[in-house]
Design a protein around this motif. Structure first.
Motif: not given
Ligand code: CO8
Length: 260
Positions: A97, A206, A210
Motif C-alpha cells: 500500500n 493516500d 492506494a
C-alpha cells in the motif's frame, strides 16, 4: 551475521529508505529474502510510513537477482522453501500500500529487475555500464508467469515478448526508451531525486492512491496468490532437472571466468 538490509525511517516525512547491503552483489538468498520481507512487513504495518525507497549500498550493483547458489545442487525441499520466499517478496512488494520507488544505483538483472518492477516508479543512475532486464533465458531458465506479468504490466506485450525471449539486458538509456525505468539521473543525485519524486506522490490523498494501485494490480497478484503451491511445485520440478542444473553450472563457471 550482519543485517543484509538497512532501514532508515524518517518520521517527519513518513518515508523509509531501505538499503540492500549484502556483499558482494545483493543476490537474493533465502536469508536475504526473509530479512527483506520482515523489513517490508514492519513498515507496511506502521501507519505512519507512507513511502518506501529501495536502493543499494553496494557499489555498481542494485541486485544481482536470485542467488544462483540457492538453485544449484540443493534438495527439492530447500528449493521449495527458497521459492516460497521469492514469491513472498514479490507479493509483499507488488501488493504494498506504500508508495514504492526504486533508486537503481547499479546493475539490476533478473530478480533485481523484478524487484524494481514491483515499485511504483523507477529512477536509474545514468551510468552506461549498468544494465537491467529479465535475462533468464540467457541462463537457460524460464522467467515464471508472474515475472512476465509484472514486466508486461509495465512495458506492454510486444516489448516484453522480445525482452524475455532474448533475455535482454538494457543499458540505462535503452531502459528509459522502452519504459523499463522512468527517469535517469547522475548517480550522486539518485536519492535526492527519489525523495523529490516521493514528495509529489505523497501529495495525492493516500487512500485513493492506494486503492487505485490495488485495483490495477489485483488480477496479477491473485493469479499467483491463489496458485502458490502449484507454482512452487513447478519451480522445484524444473530447477532440479539435470539439464537445468547443467545450464546453471555452466553459467556460474562463465561468471567466474569472466572475472579473471
Ligand atoms: N547469485 C550468486 N552469486 C552471484 C550472482 C548471483 N545472482 N551474481 C554474481 N554472483 C557472484 C559472482 O559469481 C562473483 O563470485 P566470486 O567472487 O566468487 O567470483 C561475485 O558474485 C561478484 O560478481 P562479479 O565479479 O560478476 O561482479 P560485477 O560487479 O562484475 O558484476 C553483476 C555484477 C552485473 C550483477 C554480475 O555479477 C552478474 O551479471 N551476475 C549474474 C546476474 C544474473 O544473471 N542473475 C540471474 C539470477 S536468476 C533470477 O534472478 C531469476 C530466476 C528465475 C527462476 C525461474 C526458474 C523456473
Amino acid at each position: 551475521t550482519s543485517p543484509k538490509i538497512d532501514v532508515e525511517f524518517d518520521q517527519s516525512t513518513g518515508v523509509a529508505v531501505m538499503r540492500l547491503q549484502s556483499p558482494p552483489v545483493n543476490s537474493l538468498s533465502l536469508e536475504f529474502l526473509t530479512e527483506l520481507c520482515i523489513g517490508v512487513e514492519k513498515l507496511e504495518m506502521d501507519k505512519s510510513c507512507r513511502g518506501l525507497i529501495i536502493t543499494s549500498s553496494q557499489p555498481k550493483v542494485f541486485s544481482a537477482g536470485l542467488d544462483i547458489t540457492e538453485m544449484y545442487g540443493k534438495s527439492p525441499e530447500r528449493c521449495g522453501e527458497f521459492w516460497r520466499a521469492v514469491q513472498e517478496m514479490w507479493l509483499k512488494l507488488y501488493g504494498s500500500n506504500m508508495i514504492t520507488i526504486a533508486a537503481i544505483n547499479g546493475s539490476s538483472p533478473a530478480g533485481g529487475c523484478l524487484m524494481s518492477l514491483t515499485c511504483d516508479y523507477r529512477i536509474m543512475a545514468d551510468n552506461p555500464r549498468y544494465s537491467i532486464g529479465l535475462n533468464e533465458t540467457q541462463l537457460g531458465i524460464v522467467a515464471p508467469f508472474w515475472f512476465m506479468d509484472t514486466m508486461k504490466n509495465t512495458l506492454g506485450h510486444r516489448t516484453t515478448e522480445v525482452a524475455l525471449q532474448l533475455g535482454l539486458l538494457y543499458n540505462p538509456s535503452e531502459a528509459l526508451k522502452i519504459g523499463l525505468v522512468d527517469q535517469l539521473v547522475p548517480e550522486d543525485q539518485i536519492l535526492t531525486t527519489a525523495k523529490q519524486t516521493m514528495t509529489k506522490w505523497l501529495a495525492i490523498p493516500d487512500h485513493a492512491r492506494a486503492i487505485t494501485k490495488s485495483m490495477m494490480r489485483k488480477p496479477t497478484i491473485d493469479k499467483l496468490a491463489s496458485n502458490r503451491d502449484a507454482d512452487i511445485k513447478h519451480f522445484v520440478n524444473f530447477i532440479t532437472k539435470d539439464s537445468i542444473q547443467k545450464s546453471l553450472g555452466m553459467y556460474m563457471e562463465m561468471l567466474k571466468k569472466r572475472r579473471g
